[in-house]
Design a protein around this motif. Structure first.
Motif, PDB file in Angstrom:
ATOM      1  N   UNK A  75      55.279  25.243 -31.295  1.00 45.20           N
ATOM      2  CA  UNK A  75      56.261  25.819 -32.243  1.00 45.20           C
ATOM      3  C   UNK A  75      56.575  25.238 -33.510  1.00 45.20           C
ATOM      4  N   UNK A  76      57.395  26.129 -34.417  1.00 47.58           N
ATOM      5  CA  UNK A  76      57.567  25.192 -35.596  1.00 47.58           C
ATOM      6  C   UNK A  76      59.031  24.884 -35.489  1.00 47.58           C
ATOM      7  N   UNK A  77      59.392  23.781 -36.022  1.00 49.98           N
ATOM      8  CA  UNK A  77      60.970  23.450 -35.908  1.00 49.98           C
ATOM      9  C   UNK A  77      61.447  23.452 -37.035  1.00 49.98           C
ATOM     10  N   UNK A  90      69.538  18.728 -34.068  1.00 49.74           N
ATOM     11  CA  UNK A  90      70.068  19.896 -35.202  1.00 49.74           C
ATOM     12  C   UNK A  90      68.784  20.782 -35.461  1.00 49.74           C
ATOM     13  N   UNK A  91      67.562  20.462 -34.562  1.00 48.19           N
ATOM     14  CA  UNK A  91      66.411  21.321 -34.807  1.00 48.19           C
ATOM     15  C   UNK A  91      66.409  22.445 -34.034  1.00 48.19           C
ATOM     16  N   UNK A  92      65.843  23.420 -34.223  1.00 44.47           N
ATOM     17  CA  UNK A  92      65.804  24.903 -33.761  1.00 44.47           C
ATOM     18  C   UNK A  92      64.170  25.196 -33.709  1.00 44.47           C
ATOM     19  N   UNK A  93      63.639  25.745 -32.368  1.00 43.47           N
ATOM     20  CA  UNK A  93      62.500  25.910 -32.285  1.00 43.47           C
ATOM     21  C   UNK A  93      62.115  27.215 -32.634  1.00 43.47           C
ATOM     22  N   UNK A  94      61.321  27.716 -33.660  1.00 41.95           N
ATOM     23  CA  UNK A  94      60.976  28.917 -33.847  1.00 41.95           C
ATOM     24  C   UNK A  94      59.608  29.238 -33.351  1.00 41.95           C
ATOM     25  N   UNK A  95      59.320  30.696 -33.258  1.00 38.16           N
ATOM     26  CA  UNK A  95      57.779  30.980 -32.926  1.00 38.16           C
ATOM     27  C   UNK A  95      56.722  30.527 -33.569  1.00 38.16           C
ATOM     28  N   UNK A  96      55.458  30.671 -32.864  1.00 36.26           N
ATOM     29  CA  UNK A  96      54.321  29.988 -33.542  1.00 36.26           C
ATOM     30  C   UNK A  96      53.411  31.035 -34.034  1.00 36.26           C
ATOM     31  N   UNK A  97      54.185  32.052 -34.555  1.00 37.38           N
ATOM     32  CA  UNK A  97      53.719  33.151 -35.422  1.00 37.38           C
ATOM     33  C   UNK A  97      53.748  32.923 -36.997  1.00 37.38           C
ATOM     34  N   UNK A  98      52.588  32.858 -37.481  1.00 38.11           N
ATOM     35  CA  UNK A  98      52.292  32.715 -38.841  1.00 38.11           C
ATOM     36  C   UNK A  98      52.221  33.926 -39.363  1.00 38.11           C
TER      37      UNK A  98
END
Length: 136
Positions: A75-77, A90-98
């Motif tokens: 995932x991206x952070x 303070x980091x949020x994980x976001x989907x691995x969708x490009x």
């Protein structure tokens, strides 16, 4: 191979690309879907699978949609300390969708769909011309 077989093979291709576009659209729609709480995984990119199966009735291979696989890449952070899903750093994980990759995949699926549709159109035209010849 007869006209009916050509139409059936192209129809399976149309069905497969429709399923592929549906999955790509879902991935794009969820590209920014972070988890709701810290530590909760965000949306994970899905990838459709396809299989070529021999169909004795048409005398050739047809495409079948398989199960959906999950892209297991990281995932991206992003640093967003005010977000409800932010971890202690303070980091949020976001989907691995490009979205760029999804857009290119969508374009490829559309072109493949159009190619199968052209097979259907040309086969219907050939069938119509054959009937005209037989009538004449």
């Amino acid at each position: 191979m007869d006209f009916n077989s050509s139409l059936r093979i192209a129809a399976t291709g149309l069905h497969a690309q429709t399923a592929r576009m549906r999955v790509i659209a879902e991935n794009i729609a969820n590209a920014d879907s972070a988890g709701k709480a810290p530590g909760e995984e965000p949306y994970r990119r899905r990838v459709p699978t396809f299989q070529a199966q021999y169909d004795a009735e048409v005398g050739g291979k047809v495409v079948e949609v398989g199960r959906l696989a999950y892209d297991m890449s990281d995932f991206t952070s992003r640093y967003e300390p005010g977000h409800p899903a932010a971890d202690t750093s303070g980091y949020v994980q976001y989907p691995n969708v490009n979205t760029l990759i999804e857009t290119m995949d969508m374009r490829e699926a559309q072109r493949t769909y159009e190619a199968n549709l052209n097979v259907v159109t040309v086969t219907r035209q050939m069938l119509g011309r054959t009937l005209d010849i037989l009538r004449g």
